[in-house]
Design an enzyme around this catalytic site. Structure first.
Site, mmCIF file in Angstrom:
data_model
loop_
_atom_site.group_PDB
_atom_site.id
_atom_site.type_symbol
_atom_site.label_atom_id
_atom_site.label_comp_id
_atom_site.label_asym_id
_atom_site.label_seq_id
_atom_site.Cartn_x
_atom_site.Cartn_y
_atom_site.Cartn_z
ATOM 1 N N HIS A 248 0.825 -1.040 0.002
ATOM 2 C CA HIS A 248 0.012 -0.103 0.028
ATOM 3 C C HIS A 248 0.946 1.196 -0.005
ATOM 4 C CE1 HIS A 248 -2.850 -3.170 1.700
ATOM 5 N NE2 HIS A 248 -3.709 -2.478 0.571
ATOM 6 N N HIS B 286 1.500 1.569 -5.678
ATOM 7 C CA HIS B 286 0.159 1.060 -5.786
ATOM 8 C C HIS B 286 -0.936 1.942 -6.148
ATOM 9 C CE1 HIS B 286 -3.297 -1.465 -4.694
ATOM 10 N NE2 HIS B 286 -3.513 -0.337 -3.485
ATOM 11 N N HIS C 270 -7.397 6.290 -2.439
ATOM 12 C CA HIS C 270 -8.088 5.177 -1.698
ATOM 13 C C HIS C 270 -7.413 4.406 -0.678
ATOM 14 C CE1 HIS C 270 -5.692 2.389 -4.183
ATOM 15 N NE2 HIS C 270 -5.998 1.404 -3.422
ATOM 16 N N ASP C 271 -6.163 4.485 -0.684
ATOM 17 C CA ASP C 271 -5.394 4.083 0.718
ATOM 18 C C ASP C 271 -4.394 4.948 1.254
ATOM 19 O OD1 ASP C 271 -6.098 1.354 0.605
ATOM 20 O OD2 ASP C 271 -4.756 0.420 -0.985
#
Length: 153
Positions: free
Chosen positions: A58, A62, A98-99
């Site tokens: 992550h 990514h 998103h992360d």
């Protein structure tokens, strides 16, 4: 390369990926269509990169990969043409964020920390990513959402 499924982000430097991420926003003409200055997109992308932890999965590579893959798929399927400029912006921004600040451990692991579990209850990591994404976008030094009407915001 950006519109294909043949791109491997790990073959690029972290800085190169920042330039490529900006290019995706520019290829969709989002700075012009949304009336957001290009330098705000630059600062946003750099801020996202800086908020990505250096863990095995992550990480910055990514989230860039998720953004580029979503972009390529939306182009190849034609879905991109059914999205408004704001929806395109939302798609790319969601992919990049998103992360955000993912610690590299699972939600069940984090739920063992009482303060975090109480603060976020269910979907601990997802709520953290969303919270931090908005904080980055409205940061005075980034200013990505500056000037938006209350209605648009």
């Amino acid at each position: 390369l950006l519109t294909t499924m043949n791109m491997d982000p790990t073959t690029f430097s972290r800085d190169d990926l920042c330039h490529l991420a900006l290019q995706v926003f520019k290829d969709l003409d989002l700075p012009t269509q949304l009336q957001i200055q290009e330098d705000r997109f630059q600062r946003f992308i750099l801020a996202v990169r800086e908020h990505m932890f250096d863990n095995p999965y992550h990480n910055w590579f990514h989230v860039f990969d998720v953004m580029q893959t979503s972009y390529a798929l939306s182009i190849s399927t034609g879905i991109i043409h059914s999205l408004s400029a704001w929806e395109r912006f939302e798609l790319l921004t969601a992919c990049l964020c998103h992360d955000l600040e993912h610690p590299g451990v699972s939600t069940p692991f984090l739920e063992q920390a009482p303060a975090l579990a109480l603060a976020f209850k269910d979907t601990l990591l997802e709520k953290h990513h969303a919270l931090r994404a908005f904080e980055v976008m409205v940061d005075r030094e980034v200013g990505l959402l500056e000037g938006l009407s209350t209605e648009r915001y």
